[in-house]
Write an enzyme that holds these catalytic residues in place. Structure first.
Site, PDB file in Angstrom:
ATOM      1  N   ASN A   9     -79.967 -26.803  46.763  1.00  0.00           N
ATOM      2  CA  ASN A   9     -79.131 -25.706  46.262  1.00  0.00           C
ATOM      3  C   ASN A   9     -77.927 -25.613  47.193  1.00  0.00           C
ATOM      4  O   ASN A   9     -78.041 -25.146  48.314  1.00  0.00           O
ATOM      5  CB  ASN A   9     -79.942 -24.401  46.275  1.00  0.00           C
ATOM      6  CG  ASN A   9     -79.100 -23.200  45.885  1.00  0.00           C
ATOM      7  OD1 ASN A   9     -77.940 -23.340  45.469  1.00  0.00           O
ATOM      8  ND2 ASN A   9     -79.666 -22.019  46.015  1.00  0.00           N
ATOM      9  N   LYS A  11     -75.420 -23.735  46.919  1.00  0.00           N
ATOM     10  CA  LYS A  11     -74.841 -22.386  46.984  1.00  0.00           C
ATOM     11  C   LYS A  11     -73.305 -22.488  46.874  1.00  0.00           C
ATOM     12  O   LYS A  11     -72.817 -23.327  46.127  1.00  0.00           O
ATOM     13  CB  LYS A  11     -75.312 -21.678  48.252  1.00  0.00           C
ATOM     14  CG  LYS A  11     -76.851 -21.716  48.367  1.00  0.00           C
ATOM     15  CD  LYS A  11     -77.429 -20.848  49.432  1.00  0.00           C
ATOM     16  CE  LYS A  11     -78.945 -20.947  49.411  1.00  0.00           C
ATOM     17  NZ  LYS A  11     -79.604 -20.063  50.348  1.00  0.00           N
ATOM     18  N   HIS A  92     -82.221 -16.548  41.672  1.00  0.00           N
ATOM     19  CA  HIS A  92     -82.219 -16.693  43.138  1.00  0.00           C
ATOM     20  C   HIS A  92     -82.076 -15.309  43.774  1.00  0.00           C
ATOM     21  O   HIS A  92     -81.354 -14.457  43.260  1.00  0.00           O
ATOM     22  CB  HIS A  92     -81.063 -17.603  43.569  1.00  0.00           C
ATOM     23  CG  HIS A  92     -81.205 -18.042  44.990  1.00  0.00           C
ATOM     24  ND1 HIS A  92     -80.891 -17.212  46.038  1.00  0.00           N
ATOM     25  CD2 HIS A  92     -81.653 -19.191  45.534  1.00  0.00           C
ATOM     26  CE1 HIS A  92     -81.149 -17.858  47.186  1.00  0.00           C
ATOM     27  NE2 HIS A  92     -81.613 -19.062  46.900  1.00  0.00           N
ATOM     28  N   GLU A  94     -80.435 -14.330  46.190  1.00  0.00           N
ATOM     29  CA  GLU A  94     -79.059 -13.958  46.533  1.00  0.00           C
ATOM     30  C   GLU A  94     -78.351 -13.345  45.330  1.00  0.00           C
ATOM     31  O   GLU A  94     -77.450 -12.525  45.479  1.00  0.00           O
ATOM     32  CB  GLU A  94     -78.304 -15.178  47.088  1.00  0.00           C
ATOM     33  CG  GLU A  94     -78.757 -15.494  48.512  1.00  0.00           C
ATOM     34  CD  GLU A  94     -78.604 -16.934  48.939  1.00  0.00           C
ATOM     35  OE1 GLU A  94     -77.899 -17.706  48.271  1.00  0.00           O
ATOM     36  OE2 GLU A  94     -79.226 -17.292  49.959  1.00  0.00           O
ATOM     37  N   GLU A 163     -89.496 -18.388  47.173  1.00  0.00           N
ATOM     38  CA  GLU A 163     -88.573 -18.348  48.309  1.00  0.00           C
ATOM     39  C   GLU A 163     -88.647 -16.978  48.978  1.00  0.00           C
ATOM     40  O   GLU A 163     -87.968 -16.033  48.532  1.00  0.00           O
ATOM     41  CB  GLU A 163     -87.137 -18.593  47.846  1.00  0.00           C
ATOM     42  CG  GLU A 163     -86.916 -19.929  47.197  1.00  0.00           C
ATOM     43  CD  GLU A 163     -85.451 -20.372  47.306  1.00  0.00           C
ATOM     44  OE1 GLU A 163     -85.220 -21.464  47.831  1.00  0.00           O
ATOM     45  OE2 GLU A 163     -84.558 -19.616  46.882  1.00  0.00           O
ATOM     46  N   GLY A 169     -82.483 -19.363  55.198  1.00  0.00           N
ATOM     47  CA  GLY A 169     -81.398 -19.505  56.169  1.00  0.00           C
ATOM     48  C   GLY A 169     -81.702 -18.930  57.542  1.00  0.00           C
ATOM     49  O   GLY A 169     -80.790 -18.754  58.354  1.00  0.00           O
ATOM     50  N   SER A 208     -85.747 -22.331  54.582  1.00  0.00           N
ATOM     51  CA  SER A 208     -85.739 -23.037  55.875  1.00  0.00           C
ATOM     52  C   SER A 208     -86.543 -24.340  55.872  1.00  0.00           C
ATOM     53  O   SER A 208     -87.159 -24.709  56.877  1.00  0.00           O
ATOM     54  CB  SER A 208     -86.217 -22.116  56.996  1.00  0.00           C
ATOM     55  OG  SER A 208     -85.307 -21.044  57.168  1.00  0.00           O
ATOM     56  N   GLY A 229     -81.796 -25.296  50.807  1.00  0.00           N
ATOM     57  CA  GLY A 229     -80.423 -24.816  50.918  1.00  0.00           C
ATOM     58  C   GLY A 229     -79.646 -25.625  51.943  1.00  0.00           C
ATOM     59  O   GLY A 229     -79.175 -26.734  51.669  1.00  0.00           O
ATOM     60  N   GLY A 230     -79.508 -25.075  53.131  1.00  0.00           N
ATOM     61  CA  GLY A 230     -78.661 -25.667  54.175  1.00  0.00           C
ATOM     62  C   GLY A 230     -78.899 -27.151  54.424  1.00  0.00           C
ATOM     63  O   GLY A 230     -77.942 -27.923  54.584  1.00  0.00           O
TER      64      GLY A 230
END
Ligand code: 13P
Length: 247
Positions: A9, A11, A92, A94, A163, A169, A208, A229-230
């Site tokens: 993802n 983002k 999600h 967010e 999640e 994150g 994470s 994600g990251g």
């Protein structure tokens, strides 16, 4: 055993100069045919990415529930599909937080996407307060009760991503036992809703996930992949996670 899915993802990251990285991820993923790999990109980058990496699964990160109409700034399922996307994330945390998306809205989005043939990754997860208060499982099951579509659409696939919001994150992840407990509970909910078909649906873990913890997470029962994600932004970080899913 279900084939694992590792989805990135991105983002709100990615401009045209990042297509080289997308290409590196797509090409690197070919070494792991036993794993399904996808990248969910900003919608404006989807078409460019699809042209750059034909055959590789590119998806969106959200979709509007309506077919079309006066919804400034929104993207319909047909638009995503038309741009070459094969899947989309919905719900999600967010978006549930910042855009105040309700369970009902998430369900409508999932139905719209599945209806047009897009695979869906439907997200759920609890806040830190809820986790510390001891009601994480009930909270996530209630979220799913309201967000899951009533039935599975023909060809398109529904996957769930668990999640925990506090793990996104932050570098923190739940214990193995906590992930196992939640994924088993989600499996139960999927069977309750969809019967035998619920056994086959993939349940991803997200929050994470990195090369250093992926193998351990993928060994947990009912963990059928990851939403990353990251660590999905760079091939050097993402491909080791894909490799771990293939073990
Ligand atoms: P991180 O992997 O950066 O924690 O993000 C997880 C996530 O929100 C994926 O959808």
């Amino acid at each position: 055993m279900v084939k694992k899915l590792v989805a990135g993802n991105w983002k709100m990251h990615g401009v045209s100069s990042d297509v080289a990285e997308i290409r590196a991820i797509a090409e690197g993923s070919r070494q792991y045919p036993s794993v399904d790999v996808a990248l969910c990109l900003p919608s404006i980058l989807i078409h460019r990415a699809v042209e750059a990496v034909p055959g590789f699964a590119i998806g969106g990160q959200d979709v509007h529930h309506a077919e079309k109409g006066a919804h400034t700034g929104c993207t319909s399922a047909q638009m995503l599909e038309d741009s070459g996307a094969r899947l989309t994330i919905v719900g999600h945390s967010e978006r549930r937080d910042a855009q105040r998306e309700s369970d009902d809205e998430v369900r409508a989005k999932a139905e719209a996407a599945l209806g047009i043939g897009l695979d869906v990754i439907l997200c759920c997860g609890e806040s830190l307060d809820v986790r510390e208060g001891g009601t994480a499982v009930e909270t996530v099951l209630t979220q799913l009760e309201g967000s899951l579509p009533p039935a599975l659409a023909g060809g398109a696939e529904l996957a769930i991503a668990y999640e925990p919001i506090w793990a996104i994150g932050t570098g923190k992840i739940p214990s193995i036992a906590e992930i196992a407990e939640m994924h088993a509970a989600i499996r139960g909910k999927l069977q309750e809703r969809f019967g035998a078909a619920g056994i086959q649906l993939r349940i991803l873990y997200g929050g994470s996930v990195k090369a250093s913890n992926a193998a351990e997470i993928f060994r947990i029962e009912n963990v059928d992949g990851a939403l990353v994600g990251g660590a999905s932004l760079k091939a050097a970080d993402f491909l080791p996670i894909v490799a771990a899913a293939g073990l």
